[in-house]
Design a protein around this motif. Structure first.
Motif, short mmCIF file in Angstrom:
data_model
loop_
_atom_site.label_atom_id
_atom_site.label_comp_id
_atom_site.label_asym_id
_atom_site.label_seq_id
_atom_site.Cartn_x
_atom_site.Cartn_y
_atom_site.Cartn_z
N PHE A 594 0.83 -1.20 0.00
CA PHE A 594 0.00 0.00 0.00
C PHE A 594 0.86 1.26 0.00
O PHE A 594 0.45 2.30 -0.48
CB PHE A 594 -0.92 0.02 1.23
CG PHE A 594 -2.15 -0.83 1.10
CD1 PHE A 594 -3.01 -0.67 0.01
CD2 PHE A 594 -2.46 -1.78 2.05
CE1 PHE A 594 -4.15 -1.44 -0.10
CE2 PHE A 594 -3.60 -2.56 1.94
CZ PHE A 594 -4.45 -2.40 0.86
N HIS A 595 2.05 1.15 0.59
CA HIS A 595 2.94 2.31 0.69
C HIS A 595 3.80 2.38 -0.57
O HIS A 595 5.01 2.12 -0.55
CB HIS A 595 3.82 2.22 1.93
CG HIS A 595 4.50 3.51 2.28
ND1 HIS A 595 3.91 4.47 3.07
CD2 HIS A 595 5.70 4.03 1.92
CE1 HIS A 595 4.73 5.50 3.19
NE2 HIS A 595 5.82 5.25 2.49
N HIS A 596 3.15 2.72 -1.68
CA HIS A 596 3.86 2.74 -2.97
C HIS A 596 3.40 3.94 -3.79
O HIS A 596 2.21 4.17 -3.97
CB HIS A 596 3.58 1.45 -3.74
CG HIS A 596 4.29 1.39 -5.05
ND1 HIS A 596 5.66 1.31 -5.15
CD2 HIS A 596 3.82 1.42 -6.32
CE1 HIS A 596 6.01 1.28 -6.43
NE2 HIS A 596 4.91 1.35 -7.16
N GLU A 597 4.38 4.68 -4.29
CA GLU A 597 4.10 5.84 -5.13
C GLU A 597 4.39 5.45 -6.58
O GLU A 597 5.53 5.27 -6.98
CB GLU A 597 5.00 7.02 -4.71
CG GLU A 597 4.66 8.32 -5.38
CD GLU A 597 5.47 9.50 -4.82
OE1 GLU A 597 5.13 10.65 -5.13
OE2 GLU A 597 6.44 9.24 -4.08
N TYR A 598 3.33 5.30 -7.39
CA TYR A 598 3.49 4.83 -8.77
C TYR A 598 4.12 5.90 -9.67
O TYR A 598 4.94 5.60 -10.53
CB TYR A 598 2.14 4.42 -9.35
CG TYR A 598 1.55 3.17 -8.73
CD1 TYR A 598 1.95 1.91 -9.13
CD2 TYR A 598 0.58 3.27 -7.73
CE1 TYR A 598 1.40 0.76 -8.56
CE2 TYR A 598 0.02 2.13 -7.15
CZ TYR A 598 0.43 0.88 -7.58
OH TYR A 598 -0.10 -0.24 -7.01
N VAL A 611 -15.81 5.58 7.02
CA VAL A 611 -14.86 6.68 7.02
C VAL A 611 -13.75 6.46 8.06
O VAL A 611 -12.59 6.83 7.83
CB VAL A 611 -15.57 8.03 7.27
CG1 VAL A 611 -16.17 8.10 8.67
CG2 VAL A 611 -14.63 9.21 7.03
N TYR A 612 -14.09 5.84 9.17
CA TYR A 612 -13.07 5.61 10.21
C TYR A 612 -12.03 4.60 9.73
O TYR A 612 -10.83 4.74 10.02
CB TYR A 612 -13.74 5.13 11.51
CG TYR A 612 -14.67 6.16 12.09
CD1 TYR A 612 -14.16 7.27 12.78
CD2 TYR A 612 -16.05 6.06 11.92
CE1 TYR A 612 -15.02 8.24 13.30
CE2 TYR A 612 -16.91 7.02 12.44
CZ TYR A 612 -16.39 8.11 13.12
OH TYR A 612 -17.23 9.06 13.62
N ALA A 613 -12.47 3.58 9.01
CA ALA A 613 -11.53 2.61 8.44
C ALA A 613 -10.65 3.28 7.38
O ALA A 613 -9.46 2.97 7.26
CB ALA A 613 -12.29 1.44 7.83
N ALA A 614 -11.24 4.21 6.63
CA ALA A 614 -10.47 4.95 5.63
C ALA A 614 -9.39 5.79 6.30
O ALA A 614 -8.24 5.84 5.85
CB ALA A 614 -11.39 5.84 4.80
N HIS A 619 -3.66 6.74 7.76
CA HIS A 619 -2.63 6.96 8.79
C HIS A 619 -1.58 5.85 8.78
O HIS A 619 -0.40 6.09 9.05
CB HIS A 619 -3.27 7.06 10.17
CG HIS A 619 -4.02 8.34 10.37
ND1 HIS A 619 -4.91 8.54 11.39
CD2 HIS A 619 -4.01 9.50 9.66
CE1 HIS A 619 -5.42 9.76 11.31
NE2 HIS A 619 -4.88 10.36 10.27
N GLU A 620 -2.00 4.62 8.45
CA GLU A 620 -1.06 3.50 8.46
C GLU A 620 -0.20 3.46 7.20
O GLU A 620 0.99 3.15 7.27
CB GLU A 620 -1.82 2.18 8.60
CG GLU A 620 -0.90 0.96 8.68
CD GLU A 620 -1.65 -0.33 8.92
OE1 GLU A 620 -0.99 -1.40 8.89
OE2 GLU A 620 -2.88 -0.29 9.13
#
Length: 739
Positions: A594-598, A611-614, A619-620
């Protein structure tokens, strides 16, 4: 010193007629035989140039060497065993020339005929050029041949030369084929002379010495006394000394010259494309590079001194500098684009990533847009010396908190040459000195932009206000200068930013990644969501504010609305990857992280419960850059806006709006995800700090018994009868200076 720092090869675009001189070492092998492969490659390049409409004149050495080899063979064949025991006589040079010229031209004729090109032989001597009628006839003949697309091949007629020692005598109009080619380039009004050698170009010392460096641009004032020449040509009579002498004579008479290797099969073509090949000689070369090289500390100190002179100017004078820079950029747009195109071409040939090439290219209208942004910046309120707060400490004792430049900035950026313009204009507006280090892939673009900008800075301030760092090796030295450089702003990859932070005690401002999220809530207007999602991803995929992850409420899977989003993205050419839930439910290939900048036409999709899960996901896995919610439920939107801990958080608007110019800042030096000092797009205000100015009338502390403290805010008005000198200066039409 990087002698190519301010060179420009834009004039190659206008070359029509060129003279190519090929040396003996190029046309023959070490044993004296013809180098058929190299000659064939040379003829193929000339054929291509001929087809493209170039007028090519060839000056070829090699006849004497070829003739000597053939005569030695003939002597060997005709000799008895007794003859071979006797000392061998040196071959007569004139006889060698006569025999070799015939062989050389026969080979050129054969090679060019195979390429459907016609060549012509022209033999000349030194004395010929003393005759004006001969020179006129020579011009007419060459003009006729070129009009017929015939390649004239010149050589000195050594067989009938009247010089006493044709291989040693340096008197006369020309004395070897190097000087002949220079003479012909001037006589025939060529646009360019290319001297092909057996080395890459001119080196600071013998090419075999590992300490020797290739000189990209010869500057007579710098290099004339610094170069140590090696041995002369192994077979010809001139060597590099003769080539340099011929090149200097031609260049200073108005014909640019390039000395480069004849061994590389495409070097002539590469020169005409404007690539940095060989050594360039040009009459204006002295103006392309500073006479004195500056080390890291000297460069930083010079920037600080210039910044103090800039701060001392009136607001109007600082504004005029920016307006002059904007005008200069537009006036030099063609030249800037030529250099940028050369960078882009080189990047493509090097196989660099498409996202990097996209950031590198100055698209049509970009220069005009940059110039207009600078004008907007120039017309904004002067930020220097602005009184932020005024407090009366005691009767007659007034304290002012004012805005002030930081000092000297070091900006390290990759790929984007437009960043150089934005950063430079912001530094000038904020009164800061500036050191810039761009990526090597944008070398030419950065150099021409720096040259244009610094030329517009008046001498009263000095062009060293903005220093261009040209070598990666200088960066470690600069990062040690925490006593001179006040802030480092790296713009580039996560790796670059992390390395800078770990290598310096100077404060670092910037962001390591641009992992931006768009969350589509179940309450979203789906037509709006489509527009925003597509814009956030497709408008400029290589930008740091482009969407990299799309988060979708789980209910949109049940309604099928998510399919409309994925179809639209795919239609635009976006490659989709899924998180653990999305890859299963939407049949997408799973993203490796998920931590990837294409930075390209690709993004990750994940499904979230609400929205809370989003928010938890952002944040993660996010980078605290820019995140957006698309929702019609305003309570949900407010939760997102207040709880997402990012530099910029949007509701129903594309992440692409996170930009200094779009925020009305005029420009930006970057987008900061730091929590200290500036955050988000960093414009002029982010490049300022504060100073305290205390105005008294003889007060002393005396153990805090000397005054009675009031500590009250003072609002400026004429009613209280106090107008600080700085405000008087502003009201009278001047700027607010530093007191």
């Amino acid at each position: 010193m990087n002698d190519g720092m301010d060179r420009t090869r834009a004039f190659f675009k206008d070359v029509k007629r060129l003279v190519i001189k090929v040396g003996t070492a190029v046309v023959t092998r070490s044993d004296g035989r013809l180098a058929l492969g190299k000659l064939g490659a040379l003829c193929e390049q000339i054929k291509e140039l001929n087809s493209e409409g170039y007028e090519v004149i060839l000056v070829s050495s090699g006849a004497v060497g070829i003739g000597r080899q053939r005569l030695r063979y003939r002597t060997l064949v005709n000799s008895s065993f007794a003859d071979l025991q006797k000392p061998q006589r040196e071959m007569d040079g004139k006889a060698c020339a006569a025999v070799g010229q015939n062989s050389l031209m026969a080979l050129y004729d054969t090679l060019f005929s195979q390429l459907d090109v016609t060549s012509a032989q022209l033999l000349v001597t030194d004395n010929d050029f003393r005759d004006k009628e001969f020179r006129k006839q020579l011009n007419d003949t060459v003009k006729s041949l070129l009009a017929l697309r015939v390649i004239p091949i010149f050589n000195e007629n050594d067989a009938v030369s009247t010089r006493r020692a044709p291989y040693e005598d340096s008197s006369g109009i020309f004395w070897d084929n190097d000087s002949l080619s220079a003479l012909l380039a001037l006589e025939l009004k060529a646009d360019l002379l290319i001297l092909l050698s057996d080395v890459e170009g001119l080196y600071s010392g013998p090419p075999s010495d590992p300490r020797s460096k290739l000189i990209h641009t010869y500057i007579k004032e710098i290099h004339q006394g610094e170069i140590t020449f090696g041995d002369k040509s192994r077979v010809g009579r001139g060597g590099m000394t003769a080539k340099v002498k011929a090149a200097v004579n031609a260049a200073y008479a108005g014909v640019p010259v390039v000395i480069t290797s004849g061994y590389a099969p495409e070097n002539i073509i590469r020169v005409l494309r404007g690539e940095c090949v060989g050594t360039l000689f040009h009459q204006d070369a002295h103006s392309w590079a500073p006479v004195k090289d500056f080390g890291a500390r000297e460069m930083a100190v010079a920037a600080r001194e210039s910044s103090r002179r800039l701060q001392a100017l009136s607001s109007q004078d600082r504004r005029k500098i920016l307006l002059d820079i904007a005008d200069a950029l537009e006036a030099n747009e063609k030249l800037i684009n030529i250099e940028n195109e050369a960078d882009v071409t080189a990047a493509q040939q090097a196989g660099l990533e498409k996202s990097l090439i996209s950031r590198l290219a100055l698209k049509p209208g970009k220069i005009k847009g940059l110039a207009n942004s600078i004008r907007v910046l120039a017309n904004m309120e002067d930020p220097i010396g602005h009184i932020l707060k005024r407090t009366e400490l005691a009767d007659g004792l007034l304290l002012e908190k004012t805005s002030s430049p930081l000092g000297v900035l070091l900006i390290i950026f990759e790929s984007r040459p437009d960043a150089l313009v934005q950063i430079s204009s912001l530094a000038i507006r904020s009164g800061n000195g500036l050191l810039l280090k761009g990526g090597k892939e944008a070398k030419r673009s950065n150099e021409i932009l720096h040259k244009v900008i610094t030329a517009a800075i008046p001498d009263t301030v000095g062009g060293r206000l903005i220093g261009l760092v040209t070598s990666r090796e200088e960066i470690p030295d600069l990062l040690k200068l925490d006593d001179v450089i006040d802030l480092v702003i790296p713009r580039g990859s996560n790796k670059l930013v992390s390395q800078i932070k770990a290598s310096t005690k100077i404060p670092v401002l910037g962001h390591a990644d641009g992992i931006c999220h768009v969350y589509v809530d179940k309450s979203a207007n789906m037509e709006m969501a489509k527009r925003i999602v597509l814009d956030a991803k497709v408008d400029y995929p290589a930008a740091c504010n482009a969407m990299e992850t799309l988060l979708v409420h789980k209910d949109l899977v049940q309604t099928g609305d998510i399919n409309d989003l994925t179809v639209d993205l795919r239609t635009e050419g976006v490659n989709l990857y899924g998180g653990p839930r999305a890859s299963k439910e939407l049949n997408l290939p799973e993203a490796h992280s998920f931590h990837h900048e294409y930075n390209s036409m690709a993004c990750t999709i994940e499904i979230v419960d609400d929205v809370y899960a989003a928010i938890d996901h952002i944040h993660e896995h996010g980078s605290a850059h820019t995140d957006c919610i698309i929702a019609e439920d305003h309570d949900v939107a407010e939760v997102f806006l207040h709880q997402v801990d990012s530099a910029a958080v949007f509701h129903n608007a594309s992440t692409r709006f996170c930009d200094g110019a779009r925020f009305g800042l005029g420009a930006e030096v970057g987008i900061s995800t730091s929590r200290i000092h500036a955050r988000g797009p960093v414009g002029v205000e982010g490049l300022l700090t504060t100073r305290w100015i205390l105005r008294g009338s003889g007060q002393v502390v005396d153990g805090d018994k000397g005054v009675i403290y009031t500590h009250k805010d003072v609002t400026y008005s004429r009613a209280n009868g106090f107008i600080p000198p700085s405000l008087k200066k502003e009201e009278n039409g001047g700027g607010i200076g530093i007191h």
